[in-house]
Design a protein around this motif. Structure first.
Motif, PDB file in Angstrom:
ATOM      1  N   LEU A 389       4.552   0.187   1.824  1.00 37.55           N
ATOM      2  CA  LEU A 389       3.318   0.062   2.447  1.00 37.55           C
ATOM      3  C   LEU A 389       2.351  -0.674   1.653  1.00 37.55           C
ATOM      4  O   LEU A 389       1.563  -1.542   2.055  1.00 37.55           O
ATOM      5  N   ALA A 390       2.336  -0.467   0.326  1.00 40.41           N
ATOM      6  CA  ALA A 390       1.584  -1.272  -0.513  1.00 40.41           C
ATOM      7  C   ALA A 390       1.898  -2.765  -0.846  1.00 40.41           C
ATOM      8  O   ALA A 390       0.939  -3.499  -1.016  1.00 40.41           O
ATOM      9  N   THR A 391       3.036  -3.148  -0.988  1.00 38.75           N
ATOM     10  CA  THR A 391       3.677  -4.309  -1.311  1.00 38.75           C
ATOM     11  C   THR A 391       4.018  -5.232  -0.083  1.00 38.75           C
ATOM     12  O   THR A 391       3.997  -6.491  -0.510  1.00 38.75           O
ATOM     13  N   VAL A 392       4.164  -4.760   0.871  1.00 36.86           N
ATOM     14  CA  VAL A 392       4.087  -5.626   2.103  1.00 36.86           C
ATOM     15  C   VAL A 392       2.967  -6.239   2.678  1.00 36.86           C
ATOM     16  O   VAL A 392       2.037  -5.617   2.892  1.00 36.86           O
ATOM     17  N   PRO A 393       2.939  -7.448   2.684  1.00 31.39           N
ATOM     18  CA  PRO A 393       1.762  -8.206   3.175  1.00 31.39           C
ATOM     19  C   PRO A 393       1.335  -7.765   4.796  1.00 31.39           C
ATOM     20  O   PRO A 393       2.183  -7.539   5.316  1.00 31.39           O
ATOM     21  N   THR A 394      -0.114  -7.576   4.885  1.00 29.12           N
ATOM     22  CA  THR A 394      -0.499  -7.007   5.823  1.00 29.12           C
ATOM     23  C   THR A 394      -0.856  -7.832   7.019  1.00 29.12           C
ATOM     24  O   THR A 394      -1.264  -7.384   8.146  1.00 29.12           O
ATOM     25  N   ARG A 395      -0.969  -9.163   6.806  1.00 32.45           N
ATOM     26  CA  ARG A 395      -1.266 -10.010   7.718  1.00 32.45           C
ATOM     27  C   ARG A 395      -0.461 -11.260   7.670  1.00 32.45           C
ATOM     28  O   ARG A 395       0.210 -11.634   6.508  1.00 32.45           O
TER      29      ARG A 395
END
Length: 395
Positions: A389-395
């Motif tokens: 959740l923290a390392t995957v780009p959010t956009r």
């Protein structure tokens, strides 16, 4: 009846803000130590929100998951303990409330004060049982056991016994129970589950059908009413079958009215708290089979969050559902439910990447209990999900 809803402005959240959460069952709240462990593990993994299960509907002498008022000071209050620990760590806590589901299949409450024993006339009835139950006294033990037996024999149709949103007294009781829960505890939000019909083959209970008859009767001629009323003495399905479009619209409107009412309770009792609902991603299934018009709820402002129910769909179907729901959600936040309990770690991580790629506002993982169970997943699975959740780009 006419339901008047007072809407207050919804909280405005920063664009691009991510919400990551866990569904938490009551079984994880057995002691102060287990609660501290849950909160610490969720915080360490980077989660921001907990959706915490509130037990089902009891009778008038006790409210869901709460100690009677006179005993609260002496008894372990797991809800308050959780809220205190979570807020200390900066986690939001949403009360996960069943809107219509009041008893799970094969596990009927034995207490005579429970809602299902006090008011069996408030329970939904499947079409297949209409004729059989119409011949029974609704308060006879046979009525309830027949309904429960049918539920156990048809697990794909229903998870248990459901409160009918059509019955005004049932809707009022649900609102009262939610108001009392929010009076006692400072939740940051309320997550409404089962805000739908099990399927379009419900609710054919005599009381629900009678209310539908009363709604359509004024538009009929005297001759039409006499003819249909005469037939209805033999066939309790007469009115629903005679007006199928109106019957669907009638039931759908009652779900909408209940969601609006509960949302109004949340905003009145806990100003600033957020209202989320588990929704069916496919619009045709939601409207037609589940009688859940969640797009309208979003447009009108009854809800703040639409959370797609976690399932076992394929990766392609998951992405298709997210993209479709993104269009329907409009201005409300869209959260994706990920059923990590039924997925492999790689499948879970793949869905997290997909949710971020589509531009989802929040990701809810089902559930803390299962992803921390070493018999179901490898050790450290919760932490690995948090890392994804923290390392995957959010956009």
């Amino acid at each position: 009846g006419v339901l008047t809803v007072c809407l207050t402005p919804r909280p405005v959240h920063a664009a691009g803000a991510d919400v990551t959460g866990l569904w938490v069952h009551q079984t994880a709240l057995v002691s102060a130590d287990s609660i501290d462990r849950l909160v610490q593990e969720a915080s360490d993994a980077g989660f921001t929100t907990l959706l915490v299960e509130m037990p089902g509907a009891p009778g008038p002498s006790a409210r869901p998951g709460l100690q009677p008022r006179g005993r609260r000071s002496r008894a372990f209050d797991r809800v308050r303990t959780l809220l205190t620990a979570a807020h200390r760590q900066g986690l939001d806590v949403h009360a996960w409330v069943q809107t219509t589901l009041v008893a799970t299949t094969g596990n009927l409450p034995t207490s005579r004060s429970h809602l299902i024993h006090q008011h069996p006339e408030w329970l939904m009835v499947p079409r297949a049982l209409t004729a059989e139950l119409a011949r029974l006294d609704v308060h006879s033990p046979t009525y309830l056991t027949t309904l429960d037996r049918w539920a156990r024999q048809h697990p794909d149709e229903m998870d248990g016994l459901y409160l009918s949103p059509i019955i005004p007294e049932a809707a009022a009781d649900a609102a009262d129970r939610l108001a009392e829960l929010l009076t006692r505890y400072p939740f940051d939000g309320v997550h409404l589950d089962s805000a739908q019909f099990p399927s379009s083959d419900f609710d054919y209970a005599r009381g629900a059908v009678a209310l539908f008859r009363n709604e359509v009767a004024p538009s009929l001629t005297s001759e039409e009413r006499r003819r249909l009323d005469g037939r209805a003495t033999i066939d309790p399905l007469t009115y629903p079958d005679a007006f199928p479009i109106q019957w669907s619209r009638f039931r759908r409107s009652r779900v909408t009215a209940l969601v609006a009412r509960l949302g109004s309770v949340v905003r009145r009792q806990r100003p600033g708290a957020r209202v989320g609902v588990s929704v069916v991603a496919d619009p045709d299934e939601a409207l037609g089979r589940r009688l859940q018009d969640w797009r309208a709820w979003a447009e009108v402002g009854f809800i703040d969050i639409a959370c797609l129910r976690p399932g076992v769909e394929t990766a392609d179907d998951f992405e298709r559902q997210l993209r479709s729901a993104r269009q329907l959600a409009g201005v409300v936040e869209l959260w994706a439910g990920i059923g990590a309990r039924w997925l492999s770690p790689l499948e879970t991580f793949d869905r997290i990447r997909t949710a971020h790629r589509v531009g989802i506002d929040g990701i809810m993982v089902w559930s803390y209990d299962s992803v921390t169970d070493p018999t179901q997943h490898p050790p450290g699975h919760l932490q690995q999900i948090g890392l994804a959740l923290a390392t995957v780009p959010t956009r």
